[in-house]
Enzyme design. Sequence first.
Site, PDB file in Angstrom:
ATOM      1  N   ASP A  31      20.084   9.108 -52.832  1.00 33.92           N
ATOM      2  CA  ASP A  31      20.430   9.047 -54.250  1.00 33.92           C
ATOM      3  C   ASP A  31      19.525  10.009 -55.025  1.00 33.92           C
ATOM      4  OD1 ASP A  31      21.936   6.619 -56.118  1.00 33.92           O
ATOM      5  OD2 ASP A  31      20.516   7.967 -57.107  1.00 33.92           O
ATOM      6  N   ASN A  86      28.703  -1.694 -56.698  1.00 27.79           N
ATOM      7  CA  ASN A  86      29.018  -2.088 -58.069  1.00 27.79           C
ATOM      8  C   ASN A  86      30.507  -1.891 -58.341  1.00 27.79           C
ATOM      9  OD1 ASN A  86      26.279  -2.623 -58.676  1.00 27.79           O
ATOM     10  ND2 ASN A  86      25.900  -0.453 -59.029  1.00 27.79           N
ATOM     11  N   GLN A  93      28.528   0.290 -62.330  1.00 28.80           N
ATOM     12  CA  GLN A  93      29.174   1.423 -61.649  1.00 28.80           C
ATOM     13  C   GLN A  93      29.261   2.616 -62.611  1.00 28.80           C
ATOM     14  OE1 GLN A  93      33.136   0.707 -60.042  1.00 28.80           O
ATOM     15  NE2 GLN A  93      33.124   2.655 -58.904  1.00 28.80           N
ATOM     16  N   SER A  94      28.774   3.750 -62.164  1.00 26.75           N
ATOM     17  CA  SER A  94      28.830   4.965 -62.990  1.00 26.75           C
ATOM     18  C   SER A  94      29.607   6.080 -62.310  1.00 26.75           C
ATOM     19  CB  SER A  94      27.410   5.445 -63.331  1.00 26.75           C
ATOM     20  OG  SER A  94      26.701   5.763 -62.156  1.00 26.75           O
ATOM     21  N   VAL A  95      29.756   6.020 -60.996  1.00 27.23           N
ATOM     22  CA  VAL A  95      30.558   7.010 -60.275  1.00 27.23           C
ATOM     23  C   VAL A  95      31.758   6.260 -59.689  1.00 27.23           C
ATOM     24  CG1 VAL A  95      30.645   8.659 -58.370  1.00 27.23           C
ATOM     25  CG2 VAL A  95      28.556   8.460 -59.743  1.00 27.23           C
ATOM     26  N   HIS A  99      30.959   3.332 -53.242  1.00 29.45           N
ATOM     27  CA  HIS A  99      29.761   3.695 -52.482  1.00 29.45           C
ATOM     28  C   HIS A  99      28.903   2.465 -52.312  1.00 29.45           C
ATOM     29  CE1 HIS A  99      29.312   4.445 -56.777  1.00 29.45           C
ATOM     30  NE2 HIS A  99      28.070   3.999 -56.651  1.00 29.45           N
ATOM     31  N   HIS A 101      25.227   1.191 -51.973  1.00 29.01           N
ATOM     32  CA  HIS A 101      23.817   1.537 -52.143  1.00 29.01           C
ATOM     33  C   HIS A 101      23.034   0.855 -51.027  1.00 29.01           C
ATOM     34  CE1 HIS A 101      23.876   2.919 -56.478  1.00 29.01           C
ATOM     35  NE2 HIS A 101      24.992   2.216 -56.483  1.00 29.01           N
TER      36      HIS A 101
HETATM   37  P1  5GP Z   1      26.713   3.531 -59.413  1.00 29.13           P
HETATM   38  O1  5GP Z   1      25.986   3.506 -60.725  1.00 29.13           O
HETATM   39  O2  5GP Z   1      28.100   4.091 -59.597  1.00 29.13           O
HETATM   40  O3  5GP Z   1      26.721   2.237 -58.653  1.00 29.13           O
HETATM   41  O4  5GP Z   1      25.906   4.524 -58.499  1.00 29.13           O
HETATM   42  C1  5GP Z   1      26.010   5.912 -58.615  1.00 29.13           C
HETATM   43  C2  5GP Z   1      24.758   6.498 -58.043  1.00 29.13           C
HETATM   44  O5  5GP Z   1      24.987   7.870 -57.812  1.00 29.13           O
HETATM   45  C3  5GP Z   1      23.534   6.390 -58.958  1.00 29.13           C
HETATM   46  O6  5GP Z   1      22.505   5.649 -58.307  1.00 29.13           O
HETATM   47  C4  5GP Z   1      23.161   7.836 -59.220  1.00 29.13           C
HETATM   48  O7  5GP Z   1      21.767   8.047 -59.283  1.00 29.13           O
HETATM   49  C5  5GP Z   1      23.792   8.559 -58.043  1.00 29.13           C
HETATM   50  N1  5GP Z   1      24.162   9.929 -58.335  1.00 29.13           N
HETATM   51  C6  5GP Z   1      24.841  10.381 -59.428  1.00 29.13           C
HETATM   52  N2  5GP Z   1      25.037  11.707 -59.345  1.00 29.13           N
HETATM   53  C7  5GP Z   1      24.479  12.099 -58.165  1.00 29.13           C
HETATM   54  C8  5GP Z   1      24.382  13.384 -57.522  1.00 29.13           C
HETATM   55  O8  5GP Z   1      24.849  14.417 -57.992  1.00 29.13           O
HETATM   56  N3  5GP Z   1      23.737  13.403 -56.321  1.00 29.13           N
HETATM   57  C9  5GP Z   1      23.226  12.277 -55.752  1.00 29.13           C
HETATM   58  N4  5GP Z   1      22.615  12.419 -54.577  1.00 29.13           N
HETATM   59  N5  5GP Z   1      23.308  11.062 -56.332  1.00 29.13           N
HETATM   60  C10 5GP Z   1      23.937  10.976 -57.527  1.00 29.13           C
END
Ligand code: 5GP
Length: 113
Positions: A31, A86, A93-95, A99, A101
């Site tokens: 991450d 998430n 969840q932001s992406v 996925h 973690h």
């Molecule tokens: P979420 O918030 O969707 O559960 O997790 C998304 C994760 O993707 C976050 O922990 C964030 O730091 C990680 N992330 C977002 N953009 C990038 C990227 O460009 N490269 C990597 N390696 N991680 C990313």
Amino acid sequence: MNEKTLFQKIADGEIPSDLVYEDDHCIAFRDINPVAPTHMLVVPRKPITRPDLIEEDDETLVGHLFTVARQVASQEGLSDYRLVMNNGAEAGQSVFHIHLHLLGGRPMTWPPG
Ligand code: 5GP
């Protein structure tokens, strides 16, 4: 054709990442903003938007993410770790490409914030 998700671009090598594992079905990479000494993301190549859109046909694929997470944790020398997926913005969840973690290397508290 829909635009690729961030994680599809990473899987296709269009955006660099610190890749620790890959196969035909998924990738794992560190991450970019780690919240634990080990913080990896295990991501299917298939861009499923969020966990509640996982379909019956995806069950083997999603199970595979857990197998890969175990292998990656073992490579990192972790026996205790947390796996989190998430679902939706309010849950963190932001992406919007599912996925897992993999978090480890420090004591974890419960419940999460
Ligand atoms: P979420 O918030 O969707 O559960 O997790 C998304 C994760 O993707 C976050 O922990 C964030 O730091 C990680 N992330 C977002 N953009 C990038 C990227 O460009 N490269 C990597 N390696 N991680 C990313």
